[in-house]
Structure formats: structure tokens, C-alpha cells
Design an enzyme around this catalytic site. Structure first.
Site, PDB file in Angstrom:
ATOM      1  N   ASP A   1       5.033 -16.306   5.393  1.00 18.19           N
ATOM      2  CA  ASP A   1       4.371 -16.682   6.576  1.00 18.19           C
ATOM      3  C   ASP A   1       3.624 -18.098   6.328  1.00 18.19           C
ATOM      4  O   ASP A   1       3.377 -18.751   7.661  1.00 18.19           O
ATOM      5  CB  ASP A   1       2.822 -15.790   6.353  1.00 18.19           C
ATOM      6  CG  ASP A   1       2.642 -14.572   7.250  1.00 18.19           C
ATOM      7  OD1 ASP A   1       3.699 -14.462   7.883  1.00 18.19           O
ATOM      8  OD2 ASP A   1       1.844 -13.746   6.958  1.00 18.19           O
TER       9      ASP A   1
ATOM     10  N   ASP B   1       0.887  -1.306   0.042  1.00 19.16           N
ATOM     11  CA  ASP B   1       0.230   0.222   0.098  1.00 19.16           C
ATOM     12  C   ASP B   1       0.890   1.443  -0.161  1.00 19.16           C
ATOM     13  O   ASP B   1       0.785   2.118   0.879  1.00 19.16           O
ATOM     14  CB  ASP B   1      -0.829  -0.048   1.108  1.00 19.16           C
ATOM     15  CG  ASP B   1      -2.284   0.795   1.031  1.00 19.16           C
ATOM     16  OD1 ASP B   1      -2.488   1.251  -0.093  1.00 19.16           O
ATOM     17  OD2 ASP B   1      -2.772   1.300   1.865  1.00 19.16           O
TER      18      ASP B   1
HETATM   19  N1  ATP Z   1       3.630   8.526  13.196  1.00 21.77           N
HETATM   20  C1  ATP Z   1       3.035   9.359  12.661  1.00 21.77           C
HETATM   21  N2  ATP Z   1       3.281  10.751  12.833  1.00 21.77           N
HETATM   22  C2  ATP Z   1       2.385  11.598  12.377  1.00 21.77           C
HETATM   23  N3  ATP Z   1       1.151  11.323  11.682  1.00 21.77           N
HETATM   24  C3  ATP Z   1       0.802   9.928  11.395  1.00 21.77           C
HETATM   25  C4  ATP Z   1       1.777   9.020  11.905  1.00 21.77           C
HETATM   26  N4  ATP Z   1       1.352   7.873  11.438  1.00 21.77           N
HETATM   27  C5  ATP Z   1       0.261   8.322  10.736  1.00 21.77           C
HETATM   28  N5  ATP Z   1      -0.031   9.644  10.577  1.00 21.77           N
HETATM   29  C6  ATP Z   1      -1.118  10.179   9.948  1.00 21.77           C
HETATM   30  O1  ATP Z   1      -2.248   9.391  10.219  1.00 21.77           O
HETATM   31  C7  ATP Z   1      -2.756   9.037   8.830  1.00 21.77           C
HETATM   32  C8  ATP Z   1      -3.352   7.556   8.915  1.00 21.77           C
HETATM   33  O2  ATP Z   1      -2.489   6.761   9.223  1.00 21.77           O
HETATM   34  P1  ATP Z   1      -2.370   5.121   8.786  1.00 21.77           P
HETATM   35  O3  ATP Z   1      -2.143   5.417   7.271  1.00 21.77           O
HETATM   36  O4  ATP Z   1      -1.361   4.205   9.704  1.00 21.77           O
HETATM   37  O5  ATP Z   1      -4.048   4.582   9.164  1.00 21.77           O
HETATM   38  P2  ATP Z   1      -4.615   3.498   8.311  1.00 21.77           P
HETATM   39  O6  ATP Z   1      -6.184   3.614   9.037  1.00 21.77           O
HETATM   40  O7  ATP Z   1      -3.979   2.283   8.208  1.00 21.77           O
HETATM   41  O8  ATP Z   1      -4.694   4.294   6.754  1.00 21.77           O
HETATM   42  P3  ATP Z   1      -5.254   3.680   5.356  1.00 21.77           P
HETATM   43  O9  ATP Z   1      -6.731   4.304   5.338  1.00 21.77           O
HETATM   44  O10 ATP Z   1      -3.917   4.312   4.674  1.00 21.77           O
HETATM   45  O11 ATP Z   1      -5.402   2.243   5.533  1.00 21.77           O
HETATM   46  C9  ATP Z   1      -1.487   9.142   7.645  1.00 21.77           C
HETATM   47  O12 ATP Z   1      -1.883   9.438   6.622  1.00 21.77           O
HETATM   48  C10 ATP Z   1      -0.842  10.233   8.517  1.00 21.77           C
HETATM   49  O13 ATP Z   1      -1.398  11.449   7.804  1.00 21.77           O
END
Ligand code: ATP
Length: 180
Positions: A163, A136
Site C-alpha cells: 500500500d 481477522d
Molecule cells: N456471502 C455471504 N453469504 C451468506 N452469509 C454471509 C455472507 N457474507 C457474510 N455473511 C454472514 O454475515 C456475517 C457478517 O458478515 P461480515 O463478517 O462480512 O460483516 P462484518 O460487519 O465485516 O463482520 P465483523 O463483525 O466480523 O467485522 C457473517 O458472519 C456471515 O454469517
């Protein structure tokens, strides 16, 4: 190198504002009280619809095990009520998607793209070398810290090629984000 142990339990952290919201989780800026250090905490809800416990555990496990300057590593994780909290470094610059939307609606210059991609690819190369596939890679998952360091984040749909025990070398499932 000795890595310090981040405390386990919500009482050691103060949650500040939400800095990101994904499909599966919300991410907050937070303070790690004993270290007086700003961190980010990703909160994944076990009770949300379509929640897949295996993939949540795999994401946290992968984030704790990785060790490369271009891959976002988790300091620790723990369960709090029906949520999993994953504590990680705070990436103050946000994601490339945030920066594009806020300041570069027509896209970055080619030299900036090349610089960011070079770092992201070093992270990907490390992951592949250790049998992980991210699945992703996109602007929202390439994060920048306060010093301009680039790290790949979000292992929500990542997989390990080893895995299945028989060192399966291919994956056929479609995951990730359409158009990326
Ligand atoms: N360590 C961090 N520090 C600052 N902002 C962060 C951090 N980790 C994530 N974010 C913010 O939070 C958002 C969402 O995080 P993440 O992509 O891990 O969540 P998700 O629910 O898995 O998202 P996706 O919809 O892409 O699957 C990121 O796009 C980023 O803007």
C-alpha cells in the site's frame, strides 16, 4: 474465463432476510432479478459512527479483485444513498461460527477442523501471495456454500503490504478480533 457482469443498482435486486450482522455491516440474502440468482448483499453504511471510508473502499476493491476458490469474491459493488452495496455469492451454509453455535456447541471433530482449515489456508496462501493480509481469520469469517465449498470472507480490516508505495513489509497496528 468470461465472467458475467452483475447489474449495478438496487432496482436489479430484491432484498430478502438479514443473514448476518457484523460490527460494520449487515448482510442480506437477495435475488439478482435479471439472472434469477440468489446472492448475498453486504450493506455498509457511510454515515455510521467511526465509519472509515478508506477501509470501506479497500474492502470492496479487494473483494472484487481476488480470484481464488477459497476466497469470497464480490460480483460488483455500488453506492445506494448513504450505503455501499457489495454483491457476492450467497454462502447458504453460513459461517463456521453459525454451524458451531447451532449444531456443535462442543466444537467440530478434529478431522472436520483439519478439512476446513486446509481450505481456509489455501485461501490465505493465495492472499499472502498477492500481498494481502486478512488480519481477522475466525470462525465467523469462514463461510460454507450449499455444496460444502469453504471461502474466507470479510476483508474489513485486511491490508495490502504494498500500500505505502515503498513495498512496506510489516504492519504494526493491532486490528481484528480479540482472542482470535
Ligand atoms: N456471502 C455471504 N453469504 C451468506 N452469509 C454471509 C455472507 N457474507 C457474510 N455473511 C454472514 O454475515 C456475517 C457478517 O458478515 P461480515 O463478517 O462480512 O460483516 P462484518 O460487519 O465485516 O463482520 P465483523 O463483525 O466480523 O467485522 C457473517 O458472519 C456471515 O454469517
Amino acid at each position: 474465463m468470461h465472467k458475467r457482469k452483475y447489474p449495478i443498482g438496487p432496482e436489479h435486486y430484491t432484498l430478502y432476510e438479514e443473514v448476518g450482522q457484523g460490527v460494520s455491516a449487515s448482510v442480506h440474502r437477495a435475488l439478482c432479478i435479471p439472472f434469477n440468482e440468489v446472492v448475498a448483499i453486504k450493506i455498509l453504511d457511510f454515515e455510521r459512527d467511526n465509519c472509515d471510508l478508506n477501509s470501506i473502499c479497500r474492502e470492496a476493491q479487494t473483494m472484487i479483485l481476488v480470484d481464488h476458490p477459497n476466497v469470497l469474491r464480490a460480483h460488483c459493488s455500488f453506492v445506494n444513498d448513504h450505503n455501499l452495496w457489495v454483491v457476492m455469492p450467497y454462502m447458504a451454509g453460513g459461517s463456521c461460527l453459525h454451524i458451531l453455535k447451532a449444531a456443535y456447541p462442543d466444537g467440530f471433530e478434529e478431522v472436520v477442523i483439519a478439512t476446513i482449515l486446509k481450505e481456509a489456508l489455501k485461501g490465505l496462501e493465495y492472499l499472502h501471495h498477492h500481498g494481502h493480509i486478512h488480519r481477522d481469520v475466525k470462525a465467523g469469517n469462514i463461510l460454507i456454500d450449499s455444496r460444502g465449498a469453504i471461502k474466507l470472507g470479510d476483508f474489513g480490516v485486511s491490508a495490502c503490504l504494498f500500500d505505502s508505495g515503498d513495498r512496506q513489509r510489516t504492519r504494526n497496528t493491532f486490528v481484528g478480533t480479540p482472542c482470535w
